[in-house]
Design a protein around this motif. Structure first.
Motif: not given
Length: 141
Positions: A91-106
């Protein structure tokens, strides 16, 4: 093979903000959970949604930038793999084109009644998520 990305819009509200004036780190995990569950509810058949639940087993999160009150962000998730009762999401959380956080989850799929691990059927995995269901045992990846 991975499924198609699923986008989930998020509005930052006052309860998301911590004492430092930005979104509290823990809220990002809530957003990931909301996104993964919305993905399941949108694509899985109604009887599967009613009979299954999800629990998080592991999250690996990289914070890139803060989010602030009234920001409109998008969480985009991709189901990378299904292995038995486990599903692996990026999962990638963005504000517009800016990446705020990247999450790998199981996540572990469980039977809603017994609360025991439950495999996602091959048919549901292929038909709804466009991916093969793998029957291997989990090896800690």
């Amino acid at each position: 093979m991975s499924a198609k990305p699923f986008a989930f819009p998020i509005k930052v509200v006052p309860d998301d903000i911590d004492f430092m004036g930005h979104v509290n780190n823990a809220r990002y995990l809530n957003w990931v959970q909301d996104t993964v569950l919305a993905h399941w509810q949108k694509l899985a058949p109604a009887e599967e949604v009613a009979s299954k639940a999800w629990v998080a087993l592991k999250h690996e999160i990289t914070y890139r930038r803060p989010a602030f009150l009234n920001d409109e962000v998008i969480a985009e998730t991709v189901l990378e793999k299904i292995a038995g009762a486990r599903s692996f999401y990026n999962t990638v959380i963005r504000r517009g084109e800016e990446v705020l956080a990247e999450v790998k989850s199981m996540w572990c799929c469980i039977d809603a009644e017994s609360q025991r691990p439950a495999r996602i059927s091959r048919d549901v995995a292929e038909r709804c998520f466009g991916m093969p269901h793998r029957q291997e045992r989990y090896t800690g990846e």
